[in-house]
Design a protein around this motif. Structure first.
Motif, PDB file in Angstrom:
ATOM      1  N   LEU A 164     -15.997  88.963  77.935  1.00 19.90           N
ATOM      2  CA  LEU A 164     -15.251  88.283  78.882  1.00 19.90           C
ATOM      3  C   LEU A 164     -16.159  87.691  80.103  1.00 19.90           C
ATOM      4  N   PHE A 165     -15.796  86.632  80.325  1.00 19.95           N
ATOM      5  CA  PHE A 165     -16.510  86.046  81.596  1.00 19.95           C
ATOM      6  C   PHE A 165     -15.477  85.656  82.711  1.00 19.95           C
ATOM      7  N   GLY A 166     -15.987  85.503  83.836  1.00 24.67           N
ATOM      8  CA  GLY A 166     -15.059  85.323  84.940  1.00 24.67           C
ATOM      9  C   GLY A 166     -15.543  85.928  86.293  1.00 24.67           C
ATOM     10  N   GLY A 167     -14.871  85.678  87.394  1.00 23.67           N
ATOM     11  CA  GLY A 167     -15.363  86.101  88.660  1.00 23.67           C
ATOM     12  C   GLY A 167     -16.577  85.904  88.860  1.00 23.67           C
ATOM     13  N   TYR A 168     -17.293  84.629  88.398  1.00 24.61           N
ATOM     14  CA  TYR A 168     -18.658  84.046  88.519  1.00 24.61           C
ATOM     15  C   TYR A 168     -19.687  84.738  87.667  1.00 24.61           C
ATOM     16  N   CYS A 169     -19.191  85.371  86.741  1.00 26.23           N
ATOM     17  CA  CYS A 169     -20.107  86.492  85.957  1.00 26.23           C
ATOM     18  C   CYS A 169     -20.055  85.825  84.624  1.00 26.23           C
ATOM     19  N   PHE A 170     -21.140  85.932  83.904  1.00 26.57           N
ATOM     20  CA  PHE A 170     -21.173  85.530  82.503  1.00 26.57           C
ATOM     21  C   PHE A 170     -21.832  86.924  81.683  1.00 26.57           C
ATOM     22  N   ILE A 171     -22.845  87.186  81.838  1.00 25.09           N
ATOM     23  CA  ILE A 171     -23.541  88.486  81.324  1.00 25.09           C
ATOM     24  C   ILE A 171     -23.748  89.416  82.365  1.00 25.09           C
ATOM     25  N   ASN A 172     -23.280  90.815  81.850  1.00 23.89           N
ATOM     26  CA  ASN A 172     -23.362  91.986  82.895  1.00 23.89           C
ATOM     27  C   ASN A 172     -24.644  92.436  83.112  1.00 23.89           C
ATOM     28  N   ASN A 173     -25.497  91.675  84.038  1.00 23.64           N
ATOM     29  CA  ASN A 173     -26.650  92.359  84.440  1.00 23.64           C
ATOM     30  C   ASN A 173     -27.152  93.499  84.576  1.00 23.64           C
ATOM     31  N   ALA A 174     -25.992  94.335  85.464  1.00 22.86           N
ATOM     32  CA  ALA A 174     -26.241  95.792  85.662  1.00 22.86           C
ATOM     33  C   ALA A 174     -26.240  96.648  84.324  1.00 22.86           C
ATOM     34  N   ALA A 175     -25.200  96.276  83.392  1.00 18.57           N
ATOM     35  CA  ALA A 175     -24.498  96.997  82.189  1.00 18.57           C
ATOM     36  C   ALA A 175     -26.005  96.828  81.347  1.00 18.57           C
ATOM     37  N   VAL A 176     -26.427  95.694  81.218  1.00 10.73           N
ATOM     38  CA  VAL A 176     -27.594  95.254  80.287  1.00 10.73           C
ATOM     39  C   VAL A 176     -29.017  96.400  80.614  1.00 10.73           C
ATOM     40  N   ALA A 177     -29.028  96.403  82.123  1.00  8.34           N
ATOM     41  CA  ALA A 177     -30.286  97.037  82.597  1.00  8.34           C
ATOM     42  C   ALA A 177     -29.899  98.594  82.393  1.00  8.34           C
ATOM     43  N   ALA A 178     -28.857  99.028  82.663  1.00  9.36           N
ATOM     44  CA  ALA A 178     -28.127 100.417  82.285  1.00  9.36           C
ATOM     45  C   ALA A 178     -28.722 100.684  80.841  1.00  9.36           C
ATOM     46  N   GLN A 179     -28.315  99.813  79.980  1.00  8.24           N
ATOM     47  CA  GLN A 179     -28.449 100.130  78.449  1.00  8.24           C
ATOM     48  C   GLN A 179     -30.152 100.250  78.348  1.00  8.24           C
ATOM     49  N   ARG A 180     -30.786  99.380  78.786  1.00 11.38           N
ATOM     50  CA  ARG A 180     -32.105  99.336  78.909  1.00 11.38           C
ATOM     51  C   ARG A 180     -32.949 100.750  79.361  1.00 11.38           C
ATOM     52  N   LEU A 181     -32.339 101.159  80.290  1.00  8.77           N
ATOM     53  CA  LEU A 181     -32.804 102.417  80.833  1.00  8.77           C
ATOM     54  C   LEU A 181     -32.709 103.719  79.636  1.00  8.77           C
ATOM     55  N   ARG A 182     -31.319 103.676  79.370  1.00  7.82           N
ATOM     56  CA  ARG A 182     -30.984 104.374  78.054  1.00  7.82           C
ATOM     57  C   ARG A 182     -32.131 104.155  76.768  1.00  7.82           C
ATOM     58  N   ASP A 183     -32.220 103.209  76.479  1.00 10.43           N
ATOM     59  CA  ASP A 183     -33.058 102.836  75.393  1.00 10.43           C
ATOM     60  C   ASP A 183     -34.443 103.234  75.719  1.00 10.43           C
ATOM     61  N   HIS A 184     -34.645 103.397  77.055  1.00  4.77           N
ATOM     62  CA  HIS A 184     -36.250 103.905  77.259  1.00  4.77           C
ATOM     63  C   HIS A 184     -36.252 105.340  77.396  1.00  4.77           C
ATOM     64  N   GLY A 185     -35.125 106.092  77.289  1.00  2.00           N
ATOM     65  CA  GLY A 185     -35.038 107.592  77.076  1.00  2.00           C
ATOM     66  C   GLY A 185     -34.327 108.218  77.954  1.00  2.00           C
ATOM     67  N   ALA A 186     -33.837 107.457  78.989  1.00  2.19           N
ATOM     68  CA  ALA A 186     -32.753 108.339  80.012  1.00  2.19           C
ATOM     69  C   ALA A 186     -31.721 108.928  79.326  1.00  2.19           C
ATOM     70  N   LYS A 187     -31.335 110.072  79.519  1.00  8.00           N
ATOM     71  CA  LYS A 187     -30.168 110.533  78.746  1.00  8.00           C
ATOM     72  C   LYS A 187     -28.827 110.088  79.417  1.00  8.00           C
ATOM     73  N   LYS A 188     -28.927 110.243  80.700  1.00  8.85           N
ATOM     74  CA  LYS A 188     -27.527 109.829  81.360  1.00  8.85           C
ATOM     75  C   LYS A 188     -28.263 108.743  82.583  1.00  8.85           C
ATOM     76  N   VAL A 189     -27.347 107.831  82.777  1.00  9.19           N
ATOM     77  CA  VAL A 189     -27.427 106.899  83.931  1.00  9.19           C
ATOM     78  C   VAL A 189     -26.181 106.552  84.597  1.00  9.19           C
ATOM     79  N   ALA A 190     -26.085 105.896  85.791  1.00 12.57           N
ATOM     80  CA  ALA A 190     -25.017 105.741  86.420  1.00 12.57           C
ATOM     81  C   ALA A 190     -25.094 104.276  86.960  1.00 12.57           C
TER      82      ALA A 190
END
Ligand code: SP5
Ligand code: ZN
Length: 341
Positions: A164-190
């Motif tokens: 879904l897009f809307g509210g001036y947003c297209f790609i969820n930058n924070a969510a992608v970044a959080a996923q990247r931190l997980r992929d780098h090995g962080a077990k849990k992020v907020a």
């Protein structure tokens, strides 16, 4: 603190926003990033770099790949169909309707929209990709052992859901970044969302996941956009049960009340065991924001940064909302100053 900024944000320059029944000049416009960058530099944050090249590998873990394909092609399809204006959704799959994706571009855009405030234009996707790369580069900077980064993302991301897009947003930058931190090995992020508006996209993406805690402080959706998500009883589902927390607050909320909610969110992020915080930072909580109704002052943003840093975790700040007034730059810079204090 490293600042990550891309000139490509300027490719997102819509002429129309459906607001109060009129097509107005969008609140979310290029001047925002320019003002914020200038104020951040002025405050002494001079380590400004362009984002690294990144593809869509990480984005595909938090967004529907078919949705990303839609974003990549919608403008060309809209033009090819002969539509004259910017691409705005006007028909939606609401209650008791099919979730089959239409082939007609008007139907398709409605399928993937959660609000009609956001026109899609030539260049919007390229800007959204660059914005996402700012977040990813910030995540990599934290992974390299640094405590803080500021991704000056524009367009913002927290209203962008799984598909879904809307509210001036297209790609969820924070969510992608959080996923990247997980992929780098962080077990849990907020992901801590302090934008005035509920982070409905972020909540949607992580609602059933137990590895990413999401918290959002926002105007009560009974009264404020995005209206249909963000209530206090939304606590997550399945493995994500207990890993989502909402703090809806009323018109006129000042720092004293707002910061009580922030302290509670930070305590829960700590006890969850997050190894890093992705901060979705909107400064539309400011007392003179043109579309919001909280009462934070410029000094409060320094306090905000200090409180968040007090959790003792690395913090990747991703820019979300904040509109209209010159103080948006100072308010963002104040958060960064408070974080490093
Ligand atoms: C990232 C972000 O902050 N997105 C916000 C999108 C809000 N778009 C709809 C705004 C509706 C505001 N109506 C308030 C009218 C006040 N006169
Ligand atoms: Zn907002």
């Amino acid at each position: 603190m490293r600042v990550i900024y891309s000139e490509d944000h300027k490719l997102r320059d819509a002429k129309t926003e459906l607001h109060d029944g009129q097509l107005v000049t969008p609140f979310e416009a290029p001047f925002r990033a320019e003002w914020i960058l200038a104020a951040v530099r002025e405050a002494g944050f001079e380590d400004v770099v362009a984002p690294e090249a990144h593809g869509l590998e990480t984005a595909r873990k938090v967004h529907d790949p078919a949705y990303l394909d839609f974003l990549a092609t919608v403008w060309e399809r809209w033009v090819a169909a002969g539509h004259k204006g910017e691409a705005i959704a006007n028909s939606f799959p609401v209650r008791r309707t099919s979730q089959r994706v239409p082939e007609n571009i008007v139907g398709m855009i409605g399928h993937y929209a959660n609000a009609a405030d956001t026109s899609i234009t030539k260049g919007s996707y390229q800007a959204a990709r660059a914005s996402m790369r700012c977040g990813l580069t910030g995540a990599d900077w934290l992974h390299a052992g640094n405590r803080f980064a500021f991704a000056l993302c524009r367009p913002p991301g927290h209203h962008a859901g799984f598909d879904l897009f809307g509210g001036y947003c297209f790609i969820n930058n924070a969510a992608v970044a959080a996923q990247r931190l997980r992929d780098h090995g962080a077990k849990k992020v907020a992901v801590l969302d302090v934008d005035f508006h509920h982070g409905n996209g972020t909540q949607d993406i992580f609602y059933q996941r137990g590895d990413v805690f999401t918290a959002s402080l926002h105007g009560d959706p009974i009264h404020a956009f995005p209206y249909f998500l963000g209530h206090a009883d939304e606590r997550g589902e399945g493995e994500g049960l207990g890993a989502n927390r909402n703090y809806p607050m009323p018109r006129g909320t000042p720092w004293e009340q707002w910061s009580t909610a922030l302290a509670d969110a930070l305590a829960r992020i700590r006890s969850f065991g997050a190894e890093a915080i992705v901060l979705s930072l909107g400064v539309d909580t400011f007392e003179r924001d043109p579309i919001s109704f909280f009462m934070l002052t410029s000094e409060d943003y320094i306090r905000m940064g200090k409180l968040i840093a007090g959790a003792g975790l690395p913090v990747l700040t991703c820019m979300e909302g904040g509109y209209g007034v010159p103080e948006i730059g100072l308010n963002v810079a104040n958060v960064l100053t408070g974080l490093e204090a």
